[in-house]
Design a protein around this motif. Structure first.
Motif, PDB file in Angstrom:
ATOM      1  N   ASN A 128       0.831  -1.203   0.000  1.00 36.56           N
ATOM      2  CA  ASN A 128       0.000   0.000   0.000  1.00 36.56           C
ATOM      3  C   ASN A 128       0.868   1.255   0.000  1.00 36.56           C
ATOM      4  OD1 ASN A 128       0.030   1.286   2.837  1.00 36.56           O
ATOM      5  ND2 ASN A 128      -0.270  -0.894   3.266  1.00 36.56           N
ATOM      6  N   VAL A 129       0.350   2.290  -0.616  1.00 37.91           N
ATOM      7  CA  VAL A 129       1.104   3.522  -0.842  1.00 37.91           C
ATOM      8  C   VAL A 129       1.454   4.223   0.469  1.00 37.91           C
ATOM      9  CG1 VAL A 129       1.001   5.810  -1.911  1.00 37.91           C
ATOM     10  CG2 VAL A 129       0.150   3.816  -3.149  1.00 37.91           C
ATOM     11  N   GLU A 130       0.540   4.253   1.412  1.00 42.04           N
ATOM     12  CA  GLU A 130       0.795   4.926   2.689  1.00 42.04           C
ATOM     13  C   GLU A 130       2.007   4.317   3.401  1.00 42.04           C
ATOM     14  OE1 GLU A 130      -1.400   5.608   6.984  1.00 42.04           O
ATOM     15  OE2 GLU A 130      -2.621   5.129   5.246  1.00 42.04           O
ATOM     16  N   ALA A 131       2.075   3.000   3.447  1.00 45.50           N
ATOM     17  CA  ALA A 131       3.204   2.325   4.096  1.00 45.50           C
ATOM     18  C   ALA A 131       4.500   2.558   3.331  1.00 45.50           C
ATOM     19  CB  ALA A 131       2.918   0.835   4.222  1.00 45.50           C
ATOM     20  N   ARG A 132       4.432   2.535   1.999  1.00 51.39           N
ATOM     21  CA  ARG A 132       5.630   2.806   1.191  1.00 51.39           C
ATOM     22  C   ARG A 132       6.188   4.183   1.490  1.00 51.39           C
ATOM     23  NH1 ARG A 132       2.984   0.611  -4.151  1.00 51.39           N
ATOM     24  NH2 ARG A 132       3.663  -1.545  -4.028  1.00 51.39           N
ATOM     25  N   ARG A 133       5.319   5.164   1.540  1.00 56.06           N
ATOM     26  CA  ARG A 133       5.769   6.535   1.815  1.00 56.06           C
ATOM     27  C   ARG A 133       6.388   6.648   3.201  1.00 56.06           C
ATOM     28  NH1 ARG A 133       0.637   9.247  -0.909  1.00 56.06           N
ATOM     29  NH2 ARG A 133       1.460   9.395  -3.015  1.00 56.06           N
ATOM     30  N   TYR A 134       5.782   5.990   4.184  1.00 56.55           N
ATOM     31  CA  TYR A 134       6.310   6.056   5.543  1.00 56.55           C
ATOM     32  C   TYR A 134       7.714   5.456   5.616  1.00 56.55           C
ATOM     33  CZ  TYR A 134       7.005   5.499  10.481  1.00 56.55           C
ATOM     34  OH  TYR A 134       7.549   5.560  11.734  1.00 56.55           O
ATOM     35  N   VAL A 135       7.890   4.259   5.071  1.00 57.22           N
ATOM     36  CA  VAL A 135       9.207   3.607   5.104  1.00 57.22           C
ATOM     37  C   VAL A 135      10.220   4.440   4.325  1.00 57.22           C
ATOM     38  CG1 VAL A 135      10.519   1.563   4.410  1.00 57.22           C
ATOM     39  CG2 VAL A 135       8.290   1.299   5.513  1.00 57.22           C
TER      40      VAL A 135
END
Length: 72
Positions: free
Chosen positions: A30-37
């Motif tokens: 998911n995009v939200e998790a990718r951005r966070y990492v």
């Protein structure tokens, strides 16, 4: 160890955790998790091998902070 890496788990995946890494490999869906990492890796200066899927598309990207484009 299992669990999500996200703002809610920062007491576990904290500065000490990220500071002890040499690089990060992920496979996130998911995009939200990718951005966070990605943000954490840029902040800590960690190379990231980003991979995952979005629908029927696959993605692999090497992110080296301040040298290559980051995900976010």
């Amino acid at each position: 160890m299992s669990g999500r890496v996200c703002p809610e788990t920062e007491p576990i995946f904290n500065d000490e955790f990220f500071g002890g890494l040499h690089c990060v490999l992920n496979a996130i869906d998911n995009v939200e998790a990718r951005r966070y990492v990605d943000q954490q890796c840029v902040f800590f200066g960690l190379p990231l091998l980003e991979s995952g899927t979005l629908g029927t598309k696959g993605n692999v990207q090497v992110v080296y902070p301040h040298l290559t484009e980051s995900y976010s």
